[in-house]
Design a protein around this motif. Structure first.
Motif, PDB file in Angstrom:
ATOM      1  N   GLY A  50       3.659   8.484  -1.437  1.00 32.10           N
ATOM      2  CA  GLY A  50       2.486   9.439  -0.779  1.00 32.10           C
ATOM      3  C   GLY A  50       1.157   9.109  -1.478  1.00 32.10           C
ATOM      4  N   GLU A  51       0.083   9.986  -1.191  1.00 29.79           N
ATOM      5  CA  GLU A  51      -1.169   9.562  -1.419  1.00 29.79           C
ATOM      6  C   GLU A  51      -1.811  10.603  -2.459  1.00 29.79           C
ATOM      7  N   ALA A  52      -1.250  11.682  -2.735  1.00 27.98           N
ATOM      8  CA  ALA A  52      -1.741  12.629  -3.691  1.00 27.98           C
ATOM      9  C   ALA A  52      -1.536  12.331  -5.243  1.00 27.98           C
ATOM     10  N   ARG A  53      -2.452  11.883  -6.085  1.00 34.61           N
ATOM     11  CA  ARG A  53      -2.260  11.703  -7.373  1.00 34.61           C
ATOM     12  C   ARG A  53      -3.882  11.585  -7.854  1.00 34.61           C
ATOM     13  N   PRO A  54      -3.884  11.869  -9.280  1.00 37.55           N
ATOM     14  CA  PRO A  54      -5.236  11.786  -9.949  1.00 37.55           C
ATOM     15  C   PRO A  54      -6.049  10.576  -9.606  1.00 37.55           C
ATOM     16  N   GLU A  55      -7.377  10.794  -9.567  1.00 35.02           N
ATOM     17  CA  GLU A  55      -8.085   9.617  -8.892  1.00 35.02           C
ATOM     18  C   GLU A  55      -7.924   8.490 -10.146  1.00 35.02           C
ATOM     19  N   SER A  56      -7.601   8.945 -11.439  1.00 34.30           N
ATOM     20  CA  SER A  56      -7.425   7.946 -12.778  1.00 34.30           C
ATOM     21  C   SER A  56      -6.757   6.729 -12.448  1.00 34.30           C
ATOM     22  N   SER A  57      -5.655   7.069 -11.915  1.00 35.55           N
ATOM     23  CA  SER A  57      -4.505   6.334 -11.338  1.00 35.55           C
ATOM     24  C   SER A  57      -5.059   5.256 -10.392  1.00 35.55           C
ATOM     25  N   TYR A  58      -5.586   5.501  -9.414  1.00 34.90           N
ATOM     26  CA  TYR A  58      -6.052   4.739  -8.474  1.00 34.90           C
ATOM     27  C   TYR A  58      -6.979   3.872  -9.138  1.00 34.90           C
ATOM     28  N   GLU A  59      -7.956   4.333 -10.161  1.00 35.78           N
ATOM     29  CA  GLU A  59      -8.931   3.735 -10.964  1.00 35.78           C
ATOM     30  C   GLU A  59      -8.461   2.551 -11.735  1.00 35.78           C
ATOM     31  N   LEU A  60      -7.311   2.820 -12.286  1.00 33.08           N
ATOM     32  CA  LEU A  60      -6.600   1.803 -13.188  1.00 33.08           C
ATOM     33  C   LEU A  60      -6.004   0.709 -12.402  1.00 33.08           C
ATOM     34  N   LEU A  61      -5.585   0.960 -11.142  1.00 36.53           N
ATOM     35  CA  LEU A  61      -5.028  -0.028 -10.330  1.00 36.53           C
ATOM     36  C   LEU A  61      -6.142  -0.985  -9.827  1.00 36.53           C
ATOM     37  N   LYS A  62      -7.122  -0.236  -9.558  1.00 31.92           N
ATOM     38  CA  LYS A  62      -8.358  -1.085  -9.286  1.00 31.92           C
ATOM     39  C   LYS A  62      -8.789  -2.011 -10.140  1.00 31.92           C
ATOM     40  N   MET A  63      -8.976  -1.432 -11.528  1.00 30.35           N
ATOM     41  CA  MET A  63      -9.565  -2.300 -12.592  1.00 30.35           C
ATOM     42  C   MET A  63      -8.626  -3.500 -13.036  1.00 30.35           C
ATOM     43  N   ARG A  64      -7.290  -2.964 -12.694  1.00 27.62           N
ATOM     44  CA  ARG A  64      -6.356  -4.015 -13.123  1.00 27.62           C
ATOM     45  C   ARG A  64      -6.075  -5.098 -12.031  1.00 27.62           C
ATOM     46  N   ASN A  65      -6.682  -5.051 -11.036  1.00 27.43           N
ATOM     47  CA  ASN A  65      -6.277  -5.559  -9.520  1.00 27.43           C
ATOM     48  C   ASN A  65      -4.995  -5.836  -9.557  1.00 27.43           C
ATOM     49  N   ILE A  66      -4.382  -4.708  -9.371  1.00 24.47           N
ATOM     50  CA  ILE A  66      -2.826  -4.434  -8.903  1.00 24.47           C
ATOM     51  C   ILE A  66      -2.429  -4.273  -7.420  1.00 24.47           C
ATOM     52  N   PRO A  67      -2.020  -4.929  -6.616  1.00 29.82           N
ATOM     53  CA  PRO A  67      -1.990  -4.602  -5.044  1.00 29.82           C
ATOM     54  C   PRO A  67      -0.904  -3.299  -5.153  1.00 29.82           C
ATOM     55  N   VAL A  68      -1.220  -2.479  -4.403  1.00 27.85           N
ATOM     56  CA  VAL A  68      -0.543  -1.212  -4.218  1.00 27.85           C
ATOM     57  C   VAL A  68      -0.126  -0.940  -2.597  1.00 27.85           C
ATOM     58  N   VAL A  69       0.892  -0.399  -2.538  1.00 30.33           N
ATOM     59  CA  VAL A  69       1.376  -0.057  -1.061  1.00 30.33           C
ATOM     60  C   VAL A  69       1.748   1.437  -1.243  1.00 30.33           C
ATOM     61  N   LEU A  70       1.270   2.375  -0.339  1.00 30.53           N
ATOM     62  CA  LEU A  70       1.828   3.710  -0.566  1.00 30.53           C
ATOM     63  C   LEU A  70       2.718   4.137   0.705  1.00 30.53           C
ATOM     64  N   VAL A  71       3.751   4.819   0.567  1.00 29.76           N
ATOM     65  CA  VAL A  71       4.708   4.830   1.675  1.00 29.76           C
ATOM     66  C   VAL A  71       4.970   6.207   1.675  1.00 29.76           C
ATOM     67  N   TRP A  72       5.821   6.603   2.937  1.00 31.89           N
ATOM     68  CA  TRP A  72       5.877   7.932   3.440  1.00 31.89           C
ATOM     69  C   TRP A  72       4.533   8.746   3.944  1.00 31.89           C
ATOM     70  N   CYS A  73       3.547   8.186   3.979  1.00 34.57           N
ATOM     71  CA  CYS A  73       2.455   8.747   4.359  1.00 34.57           C
ATOM     72  C   CYS A  73       1.477   7.734   5.247  1.00 34.57           C
ATOM     73  N   ASN A  74       0.562   8.214   5.935  1.00 30.88           N
ATOM     74  CA  ASN A  74      -0.244   7.566   7.013  1.00 30.88           C
ATOM     75  C   ASN A  74      -1.541   7.284   6.705  1.00 30.88           C
ATOM     76  N   GLY A  75      -2.017   7.511   5.287  1.00 30.51           N
ATOM     77  CA  GLY A  75      -3.368   7.138   4.962  1.00 30.51           C
ATOM     78  C   GLY A  75      -4.384   8.207   5.465  1.00 30.51           C
ATOM     79  N   GLU A  76      -4.201   9.454   5.457  1.00 31.33           N
ATOM     80  CA  GLU A  76      -5.072  10.527   5.711  1.00 31.33           C
ATOM     81  C   GLU A  76      -6.129  10.736   4.802  1.00 31.33           C
ATOM     82  N   THR A  77      -5.793  10.495   3.469  1.00 31.67           N
ATOM     83  CA  THR A  77      -6.876  10.829   2.331  1.00 31.67           C
ATOM     84  C   THR A  77      -6.970   9.768   1.374  1.00 31.67           C
TER      85      THR A  77
END
Length: 338
Positions: A128-155
Motif C-alpha cells: 500500500g501507499e499510506a505511511r508517514p512521510e518520514s518512512s519515504y524520506e528514510l528510503l530516499k536518503m538511504r537510496n533503497i529501491p522500493v516497490v509498493l504492491v496492492w495499490c495503483n499509485g494514486e497518492t
C-alpha cells in the motif's frame, strides 16, 4: 567435546586444485569461470560443506542479495499467494526474502523498515501507499529501491504494482444493486493508514450514490481482518434499526466471519442475507455457500514486484506502474432480492 570447525575457502581451493580467487569468482561471478573449473569447484564445495561468509561476501560485492518485505499481517491468507510468488521469483535469481510484519501499525512498520535497512537489504517491498512521510524520506536518503504492491499509485510517486481498489469495490457494489438489493451494509477493514480499505469504502459509496442510494453510517462498520471481528460486525448490523439484505465485506476473511455469524443467528444465506468478499482466497470457493468475491491476481502481482525490484538493482527498471485487472466472481452467496 570436539568442536567441528566450519570449512574454509582454502580447503575448497586445495581439493579443487585452484586458487582461492578462482573459488571466489565461482561463487560471485560464475559466468567468468570456465564450466569445467566451475564444476570442479562446485564438487569441492559439496564435499566440504563450505558456505561463503555472508558479511564478507556482501562487503565485497556491495550487495547482500536480500530483499525485505513488510506486510500488515501473517494471521490470514490475504498476502500469502503474492508473497509466495515474490519468494519464488527472488529465489530463482539467488536472492533471499526477509519478511517482517507491521500489524497495520505505521510506527511498527517504520521500525521494521529501519531494521531491514540496517540488515543491508538491497530493496524493499511494502504493502500500500499510506505511511508517514518520514518512512519515504528514510528510503530516499538511504537510496533503497522500493516497490509498493496492492495499490495503483494514486497518492505516491513510488513504483506501484497492483490494481484499482476503488474500481473493484465499485463494480462489486453495482453487482449487488443489480441483484435488486437496496438495504446494503459494508463491513470494511480499518481505513486508518490503510489506503486499500479506504479505497474500497469509497468505491462502494460511489456505486450506491450512482443508483440513488447511500451507505448509511450505521451500516458501515470498520473491523480488524479477523473472523471474530466479521462475526461481531454482523451481529451489530442485525441488532440495528436498518437491517441489511446484503453485506459487502472488505475482504474474504471478514466475509467468512459474517457468514459464520449469519448461520449462528439463524439467517439463511443467501435467501435472507447475501454476502460478498474481496480477494478470492483459496477458501472462498469452498465456503457454504461459496463466496461471491473480487478475484485479485496475487501471484502475478508478486512475480511482477519481484522482477521490478531486481530490475531496479541492475538499473534497468523503466519506473512505470503496473495495474492489473480484477474480476468479479459471482458465486452462490449472492442472490437476487425477491
Amino acid at each position: 567435546m570436539t568442536v567441528n570447525k566450519a570449512p574454509r575457502i582454502e580447503e575448497v581451493a586445495r581439493i579443487a586444485g585452484v586458487s582461492t580467487a578462482t573459488v571466489s569468482r565461482c561463487l560471485n561471478n560464475p559466468d567468468s569461470v570456465r564450466a569445467s573449473t566451475r564444476l570442479t569447484v562446485e564438487a569441492a564445495i559439496k564435499e566440504t560443506g563450505y558456505t561463503p561468509h555472508f558479511g564478507g561476501r556482501a562487503l565485497a560485492m556491495n550487495r547482500t542479495h536480500t530483499i525485505g518485505a513488510v506486510i500488515p499481517t501473517m494471521e490470514n491468507a490475504i498476502f500469502a499467494r503474492g508473497l509466495q510468488a515474490v519468494q519464488e521469483r527472488l529465489s530463482d535469481s539467488g536472492t533471499t526474502l526477509l519478511l517482517a510484519c507491521s500489524s497495520y501499525d505505521p510506527e511498527r512498520e517504520a521500525s521494521q523498515i529501519r531494521t531491514l535497512i540496517q540488515r543491508g537489504v538491497d530493496g524493499l517491498l511494502l504493502i500500500g501507499e499510506a505511511r508517514p512521510e518520514s518512512s519515504y524520506e528514510l528510503l530516499k536518503m538511504r537510496n533503497i529501491p522500493v516497490v509498493l504492491v496492492w495499490c495503483n499509485g494514486e497518492t505516491t510517486d513510488h513504483l506501484c504494482i497492483g490494481f484499482d481498489n476503488r474500481e473493484a469495490a465499485r463494480r462489486m457494489a453495482l453487482a449487488v444493486c443489480d441483484y435488486g438489493h437496496r438495504d446494503i451494509a459494508m463491513v470494511a477493514g480499518i481505513t486508518s493508514w490503510n489506503d486499500r480499505a479506504a479505497r474500497r469504502v469509497e468505491g462502494v459509496r460511489e456505486a450506491l450514490e450512482s443508483v440513488g442510494l447511500t451507505l448509511d453510517e450505521t451500516n458501515l462498520i470498520e473491523a480488524d481482518y479477523t473472523l471474530e471481528a466479521g462475526a461481531q460486525a454482523l451481529r451489530k448490523l442485525m441488532n440495528g434499526s436498518n437491517r441489511p439484505t446484503a453485506v459487502i465485506c472488505g475482504n474474504d476473511v471478514l466475509a467468512a466471519g459474517v457468514l459464520q455469524a449469519a448461520k449462528q443467528i439463524g439467517l439463511r444465506v443467501p435467501e435472507e442475507l447475501s454476502i460478498t468478499g474481496f480477494d478470492d482466497i483459496e477458501l472462498a470457493s469452498v465456503m457454504d455457500p461459496a463466496l461471491t468475491t473480487v478475484h485479485v491476481p496475487h501471484r502475478r502481482m508478486g512475480w511482477t514486484a519481484a522482477d521490478k525490484l531486481l530490475e531496479m538493482q541492475s538499473g534497468s527498471a523503466d519506473g512505470s506502474n503496473v495495474s492489473f485487472a480484477t474480476d468479479l466472481i459471482i458465486r452462490s452467496s449472492l442472490a437476487r432480492k425477491s
